[in-house]
Design an enzyme around this catalytic site. Structure first.
Site, mmCIF file in Angstrom:
data_model
loop_
_atom_site.group_PDB
_atom_site.id
_atom_site.type_symbol
_atom_site.label_atom_id
_atom_site.label_comp_id
_atom_site.label_asym_id
_atom_site.label_seq_id
_atom_site.Cartn_x
_atom_site.Cartn_y
_atom_site.Cartn_z
ATOM 1 N N ASP A 30 0.829 -1.154 0.045
ATOM 2 C CA ASP A 30 0.055 0.091 -0.100
ATOM 3 C C ASP A 30 0.979 1.333 -0.030
ATOM 4 O OD1 ASP A 30 -1.948 1.689 0.233
ATOM 5 O OD2 ASP A 30 -2.597 1.129 2.230
ATOM 6 N N ASP A 123 -3.284 2.309 -5.589
ATOM 7 C CA ASP A 123 -2.012 2.353 -4.943
ATOM 8 C C ASP A 123 -1.800 1.293 -4.065
ATOM 9 O OD1 ASP A 123 -4.144 3.156 -3.021
ATOM 10 O OD2 ASP A 123 -2.418 4.221 -2.018
ATOM 11 N N GLU A 124 -2.748 0.037 -4.196
ATOM 12 C CA GLU A 124 -2.816 -1.010 -3.379
ATOM 13 C C GLU A 124 -3.040 -2.240 -4.037
ATOM 14 O OE1 GLU A 124 -5.783 -1.774 0.310
ATOM 15 O OE2 GLU A 124 -5.883 0.389 -0.705
#
Ligand SMILES: [Mg+2]
Length: 412
Positions: A30, A123-124
């Site tokens: 993350d 983003d993860e």
């Protein structure tokens, strides 16, 4: 926030004595304050300052860096309120095109470690690296390497959780934020999980949390120790069963990969910034070979070829060209790459990273693709090289120009 700090945080890793090899190894990665980090990365004058990404004075905060969070600013808060909390903070509008560009690059880094990548958002992602351990090392080593690659290549930090399940891996990454790495070994799961508040359980929103608290259940351990039937009576069959399992750290969901083949790319961050055009072109050649080999592995052809050049100060330029006919040939692609780079006329500028990306992928060469004898020769030669590599290993066949550089690998 340098790499030194990145690496120091690794010391927070939990120790364990058990045998990890019988368990799955799930990695949750993350990015830290993603939008704000990208803004800081793109504009170094913002670094060290309280920074908020938000759309207009009447919009909401989309992302706040950790400096801004010290003033209590959080995502989803009205921008106006954040401005009152920290009048000196810098407010910038979002740049979604940049976020998806950086996201693509990060997802491609993940794909270098395992084909089992499940993105959860820009983003993860979850990565199942169980099968990669034999080649790439322990989960902790893989997590450390991912953090290093993301930082070196994209200039932003991330946090990594490693555990035998998705649920625990995600909790672990949240626990070591920002810029951390936390591995929860199988025999440490309950020690880690049970003291956490009930809201740590997946699927427990504010409403369920309230119901659980009314029952006097504050921690995950409280939920675990409540008889299952009682829990089901309180919150229903499905939710009750799920929470009971999760409270005992049991989560058997698989990492479900998504198709990441919209483009294929290869990039290299240099150990030292490069300013010699010949060395840079050699690097471009190597990356083109790497990317087209992957293309041929997948039986795909690219219509668009693009290059990326990142200068020492992180300024980045992308250039691309779309071909009349799709290709999977390194030779053809490199001609385009060389032209794109040469047209930039960046003699003697110091480069930090170069990359090659093959886009607009199609699964078959069009029938009308009539290639000259020379080009066909190249394609056949490249296919023969692929076959030799498959049989004898990646380093067995290198093009002449790279042989002198013996520590340089074709595929990392
Ligand atoms: Mg994030």
């Amino acid at each position: 926030m340098g790499l030194a700090r990145c690496l120091r945080k690794v010391e927070r890793t939990e120790k364990y004595a058990g045998d990890m090899s019988t368990y799955a190894t799930i990695v949750h990665v993350d990015m830290d304050a993603f939008y704000a980090s990208v803004a800081e990365r793109d504009d170094p004058t913002l670094r060290g300052k309280a920074l908020v990404v938000g759309a207009g004075a009447r919009g909401v905060v989309l992302s706040a860096n950790y400096e801004a969070r010290k003033f209590g600013i959080r995502a989803a808060m009205p921008v106006g309120r954040a401005q009152r909390m920290a009048p000196h903070a810098i407010f910038v509008p979002p740049n979604h095109a940049r976020y998806s560009e950086v996201s693509d690059a990060i997802m491609k880094i993940f794909a270098d470690f395992t084909p089992l990548v499940e993105p959860l958002s820009l983003d993860e992602a979850f990565l199942d690296v169980t099968g990669a351990r034999r080649l790439l090392g322990t989960g902790r080593e893989i997590g450390t390497e991912i953090r290093k690659r993301v930082f070196e290549q994209e200039g932003i930090t991330c946090s990594v959780g490693i555990a035998p399940s998705k649920f625990i891996a995600k909790l672990a990454s949240g626990h070591c934020k920002p810029n951390g790495l936390l591995e929860i070994a199988p025999d440490r799961i309950l020690t880690f999980l049970h003291p956490l508040p009930v809201s740590a359980l997946w699927g427990v929103g504010p409403k369920t949390a309230e119901t659980l608290e009314q029952l006097g259940l504050r921690t995950v351990e409280d939920v675990a120790n409540l008889p299952r039937a009682t829990l089901i009576r309180a919150i229903g069959q499905a939710a009750g069963e799920t929470l009971h399992e999760l409270a005992w750290g049991r989560d058997f969901r698989d990492v479900t990969p998504e198709d990441v083949d919209k483009s294929i790319s290869a990039a290299e961050t240099f150990a030292h910034d490069l300013d010699n055009p010949e060395e840079i072109l050699q690097e471009f050649l190597r990356l083109t070979q790497k990317a087209t080999a992957r293309l041929r592995d997948k039986g795909l052809f690219a219509k668009t070829i693009s290059i990326k050049v990142r200068f020492a100060d992180f300024t980045t330029i992308n250039r691309s060209k779309t071909l009349p006919l799709a290709t999977d040939s390194a030779h053809e692609a490199y001609e385009v790459v060389k032209d794109l780079y040469t047209a930039l006329r960046i003699e003697r500028a110091r480069l930090r990273l170069v990359g090659v990306s093959l886009e607009n992928l199609v699964s078959a060469a069009p029938e009308q693709m009539v290639l000259g004898a020379r080009d066909k020769g190249w394609r056949d030669a490249e296919r023969a090289i692929d076959r030799a590599r498959a049989r004898f290993g990646r380093l067995s066949v290198r093009p002449g120009r790279l042989i002198e550089n013996s520590e340089d690998e074709i595929d990392e």
